[in-house]
Write a protein that holds these residues in place. Structure first.
Motif, short mmCIF file in Angstrom:
data_model
loop_
_atom_site.label_atom_id
_atom_site.label_comp_id
_atom_site.label_asym_id
_atom_site.label_seq_id
_atom_site.Cartn_x
_atom_site.Cartn_y
_atom_site.Cartn_z
N ILE A 79 24.73 -20.15 85.14
CA ILE A 79 23.76 -20.14 86.24
C ILE A 79 23.73 -21.46 87.01
CG2 ILE A 79 22.24 -18.35 85.33
CD1 ILE A 79 20.47 -20.55 84.20
N ASN A 80 24.04 -22.56 86.41
CA ASN A 80 24.07 -23.85 87.09
C ASN A 80 25.32 -24.61 86.66
OD1 ASN A 80 20.85 -23.50 86.39
ND2 ASN A 80 21.21 -24.22 88.48
N TYR A 81 25.82 -25.45 87.54
CA TYR A 81 26.94 -26.32 87.19
C TYR A 81 26.48 -27.30 86.11
CZ TYR A 81 31.26 -28.88 88.42
OH TYR A 81 32.52 -29.45 88.41
N PRO A 82 27.33 -27.63 85.13
CA PRO A 82 26.92 -28.58 84.08
C PRO A 82 26.59 -29.96 84.65
CG PRO A 82 28.89 -27.38 83.43
CD PRO A 82 28.66 -27.06 84.88
N ASP A 83 25.65 -30.63 84.02
CA ASP A 83 25.31 -32.01 84.36
C ASP A 83 25.84 -32.92 83.26
OD1 ASP A 83 23.83 -31.62 86.78
OD2 ASP A 83 22.16 -30.85 85.58
N VAL A 84 26.51 -34.01 83.66
CA VAL A 84 27.11 -34.93 82.70
C VAL A 84 26.50 -36.32 82.88
CG1 VAL A 84 29.23 -36.05 81.95
CG2 VAL A 84 29.26 -33.63 82.56
N PHE A 85 26.01 -36.88 81.80
CA PHE A 85 25.37 -38.20 81.78
C PHE A 85 26.20 -39.15 80.93
CE2 PHE A 85 22.22 -34.95 82.39
CZ PHE A 85 21.34 -35.46 83.33
N PHE A 86 26.31 -40.39 81.39
CA PHE A 86 26.97 -41.45 80.63
C PHE A 86 25.89 -42.41 80.15
CE2 PHE A 86 29.85 -39.91 83.86
CZ PHE A 86 31.05 -39.75 83.20
N VAL A 87 25.70 -42.49 78.84
CA VAL A 87 24.64 -43.32 78.27
C VAL A 87 25.28 -44.49 77.55
CG1 VAL A 87 22.64 -43.36 76.73
CG2 VAL A 87 23.20 -41.26 78.00
N ASN A 88 25.15 -45.68 78.12
CA ASN A 88 25.76 -46.88 77.56
C ASN A 88 24.83 -47.49 76.52
OD1 ASN A 88 26.84 -49.48 77.08
ND2 ASN A 88 27.75 -49.54 79.11
N MET A 89 25.16 -47.28 75.23
CA MET A 89 24.35 -47.82 74.15
C MET A 89 24.46 -49.32 74.04
SD MET A 89 24.98 -45.14 71.04
CE MET A 89 23.92 -46.11 69.97
N THR A 90 25.60 -49.87 74.39
CA THR A 90 25.81 -51.31 74.27
C THR A 90 24.92 -52.06 75.26
OG1 THR A 90 28.09 -50.93 73.58
CG2 THR A 90 27.54 -53.13 74.40
N LYS A 91 24.80 -51.54 76.48
CA LYS A 91 24.04 -52.23 77.52
C LYS A 91 22.70 -51.58 77.83
CE LYS A 91 28.04 -54.16 79.97
NZ LYS A 91 29.18 -53.57 79.25
N ASP A 92 22.41 -50.43 77.26
CA ASP A 92 21.18 -49.69 77.55
C ASP A 92 21.07 -49.35 79.03
OD1 ASP A 92 20.41 -49.69 74.87
OD2 ASP A 92 19.33 -51.59 75.06
N ILE A 93 22.06 -48.62 79.50
CA ILE A 93 22.14 -48.15 80.89
C ILE A 93 22.53 -46.68 80.87
CG2 ILE A 93 23.47 -48.34 83.04
CD1 ILE A 93 23.89 -51.30 82.40
N ILE A 94 21.96 -45.89 81.79
CA ILE A 94 22.32 -44.48 81.93
C ILE A 94 22.80 -44.24 83.35
CG2 ILE A 94 21.56 -42.09 81.72
CD1 ILE A 94 19.40 -43.02 79.80
#
Length: 223
Positions: free
Chosen positions: A162-177
């Protein structure tokens, strides 16, 4: 640590769904593609725009992620609860990981459908996550696929009904998304303003004037 535990500790008010920029005070919303329209006068796709979008998305990613940073690659797939046969094969990890042996480490959880819809109880969100490093991912191709959401361009994600997938990059080393929602733009949030202040200065021209005050309130002293 899994993605749920990480978010609870580092970004306790954030859910990994579109519009993370509005869920956290420290963040930047970038507009991509400049003022180049998606279509030419003959209704053909304007590939010049998409080449610019890819270049911008990779430039931002490159500032946020180093080769050995630990990151969660998170994918939301939106599907009918009962009509499983309509769901395509998930083509995020299989296609964009360099080492296929890592596929066995993917974790998955099911959540309620996160968007307003009259029949929302008929749908669900499956969230896949993999702890890996930047160097494990075919970054350029993955960012292109995220940007190609609404257009007949390749590469393309699969795994949706029903919707296109959403992809997130979660940087654990720097605490950035980091999240590219489609060819129109991307969002970056950080636990600390110092982590993205220079990014905002460098790519200031990619930020809409309407967003600047909110961003600068979150980032504090800039100049």
């Amino acid at each position: 640590m899994n993605i749920t535990e990480y978010l609870h500790e580092k970004f306790p008010s954030v859910e990994l769904v579109p519009s993370i920029y509005y869920q956290w005070d420290i963040g930047i919303h970038f507009s991509l593609g400049g003022e180049i329209y998606q279509f030419k006068e003959n209704d053909g796709l304007n590939l010049e725009r998409f080449q610019l979008v890819y270049k911008q998305a990779f430039a931002i990613f490159n500032k946020l992620f180093e080769q050995n940073d630990d990151l969660f690659l998170v994918t939301n797939v939106y599907k009918h609860k009962m009509k499983k046969q309509r769901t395509k094969k998930l083509k995020v990890y299989q296609s964009f990981l360099k080492c296929k042996s890592m596929l066995d480490r993917i974790q998955v959880r099911t959540y309620p459908y996160p968007f307003d819809l009259d029949e929302s109880t008929e749908y669900e969100m499956q969230q896949f996550s993999l702890l890996c490093k930047r160097k494990d991912i075919r970054v350029n191709e993955l960012l292109k696929a995220a940007s190609n959401e609404d257009f007949p361009l390749k590469p393309k994600f699969g795994g949706y009904s029903i919707n296109y997938p959403d992809v997130f990059f979660v940087n654990m080393t720097k605490d950035i998304i980091f999240f590219v929602y489609d060819d129109r733009g991307c969002e970056v949030i950080a636990r600390e303003a110092d982590l993205i202040r220079s990014l905002y200065k460098q790519y200031y021209d990619w930020v809409e004037e309407a967003d600047r005050k909110r961003i600068e309130d979150g980032l504090g002293d800039l100049f």
